[in-house]
Design an enzyme around this catalytic site. Structure first.
Site: not given
Length: 140
Positions: A9, A15, A35, A50-51, A54, A84
């Site tokens: 997307g 995404k 990545t 992001h971390r 999660r 990702d």
């Protein structure tokens, strides 16, 4: 043989969040293969968010900007892998080749993609792969 999903997307379209929700709906253990190299404060903040998203959900983070097939191959203990993202991986391959003064051709990329696909197929679980549709999204 793995079950492989490609999630694509536009930039900042959700995404990664979708991929994370899908991964968390599957039985673990699970690993997030990142990545994205941290190159500035803005990137560091995005990685941090992001971390945090999660945390507490049973994730292991594997940071691998270039050897994606190798990282997947070494992650056989994880039932679910979330990669990702492929767009940054391609960018990283181009950057590393340029840094070494080497050409990174379409054939080189095709070889790396074939290696990645074969490694994904051999994974004993589910592989979710996130990639951008370049030119789509809020920042075209």
């Amino acid at each position: 043989m793995a079950e492989i999903h490609l999630i694509t997307g536009g930039g900042r379209s959700g995404k990664s969040a979708l991929a994370q929700r899908l991964a968390e709906s599957l039985a673990g253990p699970r690993a997030y293969i990142a990545t994205c190299p941290v190159i500035d404060a803005e990137t560091a903040e995005r990685v941090k968010r992001h971390r945090e998203a999660r945390q507490g959900a049973g994730w292991e983070t594997i940071e691998e900007p270039v050897d994606l097939a190798g990282a997947i191959g070494r992650a056989g203990a994880f039932r679910v892998l979330l990669v990702d993202c492929l767009t940054l991986w391609a960018n990283n391959l181009l950057y590393e080749a340029e840094r070494r003064g080497e050409a990174f051709t379409e054939e080189s990329m095709a070889d790396r993609c074939r290696e990645l696909i074969e490694t994904c197929r051999a994974h004993p679980g589910t592989v979710l792969i996130v990639t951008n549709e370049v030119g789509m999204g809020i920042i075209p």
